[in-house]
Design a protein around this motif. Structure first.
Motif, PDB file in Angstrom:
ATOM      1  N   TRP A   1       0.842  -1.200   0.000  1.00 35.68           N
ATOM      2  CA  TRP A   1       0.000   0.000   0.000  1.00 35.68           C
ATOM      3  C   TRP A   1       0.879   1.254   0.000  1.00 35.68           C
ATOM      4  O   TRP A   1       0.647   2.188  -0.767  1.00 35.68           O
ATOM      5  CB  TRP A   1      -0.916  -0.030   1.227  1.00 35.68           C
ATOM      6  N   ALA A   2       1.899   1.264   0.860  1.00 36.07           N
ATOM      7  CA  ALA A   2       2.787   2.425   0.957  1.00 36.07           C
ATOM      8  C   ALA A   2       3.510   2.672  -0.366  1.00 36.07           C
ATOM      9  O   ALA A   2       3.658   3.821  -0.799  1.00 36.07           O
ATOM     10  CB  ALA A   2       3.793   2.224   2.081  1.00 36.07           C
ATOM     11  N   SER A   3       3.914   1.610  -1.016  1.00 36.22           N
ATOM     12  CA  SER A   3       4.580   1.737  -2.308  1.00 36.22           C
ATOM     13  C   SER A   3       3.625   2.323  -3.343  1.00 36.22           C
ATOM     14  O   SER A   3       3.999   3.224  -4.104  1.00 36.22           O
ATOM     15  CB  SER A   3       5.083   0.367  -2.759  1.00 36.22           C
ATOM     16  N   ARG A   4       2.377   1.846  -3.368  1.00 40.65           N
ATOM     17  CA  ARG A   4       1.382   2.387  -4.297  1.00 40.65           C
ATOM     18  C   ARG A   4       1.101   3.860  -4.018  1.00 40.65           C
ATOM     19  O   ARG A   4       0.822   4.633  -4.938  1.00 40.65           O
ATOM     20  CB  ARG A   4       0.075   1.593  -4.208  1.00 40.65           C
ATOM     21  N   CYS A   5       1.170   4.255  -2.739  1.00 45.55           N
ATOM     22  CA  CYS A   5       0.928   5.656  -2.355  1.00 45.55           C
ATOM     23  C   CYS A   5       2.148   6.541  -2.589  1.00 45.55           C
ATOM     24  O   CYS A   5       2.081   7.747  -2.411  1.00 45.55           O
ATOM     25  CB  CYS A   5       0.534   5.732  -0.882  1.00 45.55           C
ATOM     26  N   GLY A   6       3.271   5.932  -2.934  1.00 48.20           N
ATOM     27  CA  GLY A   6       4.489   6.693  -3.178  1.00 48.20           C
ATOM     28  C   GLY A   6       5.217   7.111  -1.911  1.00 48.20           C
ATOM     29  O   GLY A   6       6.021   8.039  -1.940  1.00 48.20           O
ATOM     30  N   LEU A   7       4.952   6.421  -0.804  1.00 47.56           N
ATOM     31  CA  LEU A   7       5.625   6.754   0.453  1.00 47.56           C
ATOM     32  C   LEU A   7       7.052   6.223   0.443  1.00 47.56           C
ATOM     33  O   LEU A   7       7.315   5.135  -0.067  1.00 47.56           O
ATOM     34  CB  LEU A   7       4.863   6.159   1.639  1.00 47.56           C
TER      35      LEU A   7
ATOM     36  N   ASP B   1       1.137   7.016   9.137  1.00 45.24           N
ATOM     37  CA  ASP B   1       0.800   6.292   7.913  1.00 45.24           C
ATOM     38  C   ASP B   1      -0.007   5.031   8.227  1.00 45.24           C
ATOM     39  O   ASP B   1      -0.936   4.680   7.504  1.00 45.24           O
ATOM     40  CB  ASP B   1       2.066   5.921   7.133  1.00 45.24           C
TER      41      ASP B   1
ATOM     42  N   ARG C   1      -3.520   5.992   8.848  1.00 46.78           N
ATOM     43  CA  ARG C   1      -4.181   6.231   7.566  1.00 46.78           C
ATOM     44  C   ARG C   1      -4.538   4.909   6.887  1.00 46.78           C
ATOM     45  O   ARG C   1      -5.638   4.748   6.356  1.00 46.78           O
ATOM     46  CB  ARG C   1      -3.262   7.059   6.663  1.00 46.78           C
ATOM     47  N   TYR C   2      -3.613   3.948   6.920  1.00 54.02           N
ATOM     48  CA  TYR C   2      -3.869   2.628   6.333  1.00 54.02           C
ATOM     49  C   TYR C   2      -5.103   1.988   6.983  1.00 54.02           C
ATOM     50  O   TYR C   2      -5.973   1.460   6.295  1.00 54.02           O
ATOM     51  CB  TYR C   2      -2.648   1.718   6.517  1.00 54.02           C
TER      52      TYR C   2
ATOM     53  N   GLU D   1      -8.274   3.612   5.797  1.00 54.92           N
ATOM     54  CA  GLU D   1      -8.574   3.253   4.416  1.00 54.92           C
ATOM     55  C   GLU D   1      -8.918   1.776   4.241  1.00 54.92           C
ATOM     56  O   GLU D   1      -9.435   1.383   3.200  1.00 54.92           O
ATOM     57  CB  GLU D   1      -7.390   3.609   3.509  1.00 54.92           C
TER      58      GLU D   1
END
Length: 80
Positions: A42-48, A55, A58-59, A62
């Motif tokens: 998820w973090a990779s998809r969000c560009g984190l 974070d 937030r995860y 969501e």
């Protein structure tokens, strides 16, 4: 920057870069029984560049189904 350097050392020139977790986030991930693979994807998809405690909050917002599944499992364990 330290988290980025750690990820670069761990995975070298790999095209798929690991998103590192901060220490507090790692502890919370274990306590909340979240999947590290799901969170880092998820973090990779969000560009984190890294995952901190904010974070993870937030995860969870969501992905309420994750908290629900864990709560159901805990209720089942308590009943047996």
């Amino acid at each position: 920057r330290a988290l980025e350097a750690h990820a670069d050392r761990e995975h070298g020139d790999s095209k798929r870069r690991c998103v590192p977790l901060g220490e507090i986030a790692r502890c919370a991930l274990e306590q909340w029984r979240l999947s590290e693979a799901d969170v880092t994807a998820w973090a990779s998809r969000c560009g984190l560049r890294g995952v901190g405690i904010a974070d993870l909050e937030r995860y969870r917002r969501e992905h309420p189904e994750t908290d629900l599944a864990i709560a159901i499992e805990e209720l089942y364990r308590a009943a047996t």
